[in-house]
Design an enzyme around this catalytic site. Structure first.
Site, PDB file in Angstrom:
ATOM      1  N   SER A 124     -22.426  55.093   7.384  1.00 53.25           N
ATOM      2  CA  SER A 124     -23.369  55.799   8.109  1.00 53.25           C
ATOM      3  C   SER A 124     -22.927  57.080   9.000  1.00 53.25           C
ATOM      4  O   SER A 124     -21.736  56.918   9.395  1.00 53.25           O
ATOM      5  CB  SER A 124     -23.621  54.766   9.164  1.00 53.25           C
ATOM      6  OG  SER A 124     -24.386  55.457  10.469  1.00 53.25           O
ATOM      7  N   GLU A 126     -23.394  57.542  11.984  1.00 48.70           N
ATOM      8  CA  GLU A 126     -23.175  56.959  13.318  1.00 48.70           C
ATOM      9  C   GLU A 126     -21.485  56.611  13.366  1.00 48.70           C
ATOM     10  O   GLU A 126     -21.078  56.608  14.596  1.00 48.70           O
ATOM     11  CB  GLU A 126     -23.733  55.408  13.518  1.00 48.70           C
ATOM     12  CG  GLU A 126     -23.958  54.961  14.660  1.00 48.70           C
ATOM     13  CD  GLU A 126     -24.501  55.532  15.855  1.00 48.70           C
ATOM     14  OE1 GLU A 126     -25.407  56.259  15.719  1.00 48.70           O
ATOM     15  OE2 GLU A 126     -24.265  55.051  16.989  1.00 48.70           O
ATOM     16  N   TYR A 148     -22.448  49.036  16.602  1.00 51.27           N
ATOM     17  CA  TYR A 148     -22.924  49.299  15.147  1.00 51.27           C
ATOM     18  C   TYR A 148     -22.065  50.267  14.584  1.00 51.27           C
ATOM     19  O   TYR A 148     -21.387  50.055  13.417  1.00 51.27           O
ATOM     20  CB  TYR A 148     -24.290  49.891  15.231  1.00 51.27           C
ATOM     21  CG  TYR A 148     -24.688  50.373  13.839  1.00 51.27           C
ATOM     22  CD1 TYR A 148     -25.310  49.485  12.992  1.00 51.27           C
ATOM     23  CD2 TYR A 148     -24.631  51.574  13.519  1.00 51.27           C
ATOM     24  CE1 TYR A 148     -25.773  50.128  11.717  1.00 51.27           C
ATOM     25  CE2 TYR A 148     -25.157  52.151  12.307  1.00 51.27           C
ATOM     26  CZ  TYR A 148     -25.714  51.310  11.428  1.00 51.27           C
ATOM     27  OH  TYR A 148     -26.087  51.592  10.080  1.00 51.27           O
TER      28      TYR A 148
END
Ligand code: NAP
Ligand code: GDD
Length: 322
Positions: A124, A126, A148
């Site tokens: 990801s 992120e 996360y």
């Protein structure tokens, strides 16, 4: 001979689009589902007569080994995860169990049954967090800003490590935000387009949001699952950034969505500190040059088309009382 694929996370947004793509390509598709007291098949309802579902959980290594032994897939797509960033502050340990050790369990199960099975891991953007470089490429260092993001960095590197340690065809796709009418309601795009549709239909008057200044590189999920598949069709395993290369603020998203419905966002949108995060990712914008060159991948749906598609779908859904 038909190719066989296993998808974890088949009931999620990406799993449903990937299952459609693989069926179109002539694959036998098996989806891993975790047991729940009620079915959660709204995204794959239209596929149920063409796919096989088997119970399994990223927390349970034996369930993964059993499915791999029984299906003997050519390709394994690990899309299952706890994917909502704010929830990772509420449940950091569980997030790590799913998104970090869950990946190790998948890799280890594949390695033990048949290390020639090709594996896709859902990494990801992120992971870039407080970005070290603009735009972000495969070489940009990671600086995750949420449990996360941290958990996904582990998942990313354990995949690279299994590739390098055991010569497995294990790849990570570093995907930037991708959305669709099948996006979960809590994510900002869907929350906004659902809110717009409710206001348009007179079912609501206001929409409460958090940080309107955050910037994201938003693409269409249907385009992004094509990249996952392409990564597993290459001669050599490698990791790729998948992104549109265009970034917008949450406020621009709001303006676009309300404007598409002929509404003035300033009359309806409120900000609520409850939706702010302990640490924010301010800016994401990806450089997918490597995927363009090596995979021949390009996004087909741009930001305006994506927002229009989602608003129209939500208006249609809510008009039918669903
Ligand atoms: P999603 O809609 O939230 O779907 C997540 C899926 O994972 C669901 O099918 C869920 O099953 C399943 N799952 C969760 N925990 C599990 C467990 N312990 N065992 C088995 N299955 C489990 O997510 P998505 O947007 O499709 O994203 C797919 C993957 O890509 C995720 O790994 C996500 O972190 C990653 N990713 C997404 C984006 C994006 O913008 N969408 C960008 C980069 C990376 P239930 O239906 O039972 O909950
Ligand atoms: N969810 C949400 N709700 N986000 C809001 C809101 C709100 O009310 N108001 C503002 N935002 C901002 C968030 O602070 C964040 O900066 C941005 O909108 C996007 O939030 P999300 O849609 O929840 O997505 P995300 O970027 O945190 O995470 C998604 O993309 C990642 C890839 O970069 C998820 O799909 C992750 O699973 C994925 O890895």
């Amino acid at each position: 001979m038909k190719k066989r694929a296993i998808i974890t996370g088949i009931t999620g947004q990406d799993g449903s689009y990937l299952a459609e793509l693989l069926l179109e390509q002539g694959y036998d598709v098996t989806g891993v589902i975790r047991r729940s007291s009620a079915p959660n098949f709204w995204r794959i309802q239209h596929l149920l007569d063409r796919i096989t579902l088997r119970p399994g959980d990223l927390l349970d290594q034996l369930s993964l080994t059993k499915i791999i032994q029984e299906v003997r897939p050519h390709e394994f797509y690990n899309l299952a995860a706890m994917s909502f960033v704010p929830a990772s502050w509420d449940q950091p340990m569980l997030t790590g169990e799913f998104n970090s050790q869950g990946v190790t369990r998948v890799l280890e199960a594949v390695r033990q049954v048949d290390p020639s099975i090709r594996i896709y891991q859902a990494s990801s953007s992120e992971m870039y967090g407080r970005v070290r470089e603009v735009p972000q490429t495969e070489l940009t260092p990671f600086y995750p800003r949420s449990p996360y993001g941290v958990s996904k960095v582990f998942g990313h590197y354990i995949t690279v490590n299994y590739r390098e340690s055991y010569n497995m065809f294990a790849v990570s796709g570093i995907l930037f935000n991708h959305e669709s009418p099948r996006r979960g309601l809590e994510f900002v795009t869907k929350k906004v387009t659902d809110g717009v549709a409710r206001i348009k239909l007179g079912l609501a008057d206001t929409l409460a949001l958090g940080n309107l200044d955050a910037k994201r590189d938003w693409g269409f999920a249907g385009d992004y699952v094509r990249a996952m598949w392409l990564m597993l069709q290459q001669d050599q395993p490698d990791d790729y950034v998948i992104a549109t290369g265009v970034t917008h603020t949450v406020q621009q998203l709001v303006q676009e969505a309300f404007g598409h419905a002929g509404l003035d966002w300033q009359k309806h949108v409120k900000t609520d500190p409850a939706f702010l995060r302990p640490a924010e990712v301010d800016l994401l914008i990806g450089d997918a040059s490597k995927a363009r060159t090596a995979l021949g991948w390009e996004p087909k749906v741009d930001f305006r088309q994506l927002v229009a598609m989602m608003v129209d779908a939500d208006v249609a859904r809510l008009s039918q009382g669903r």
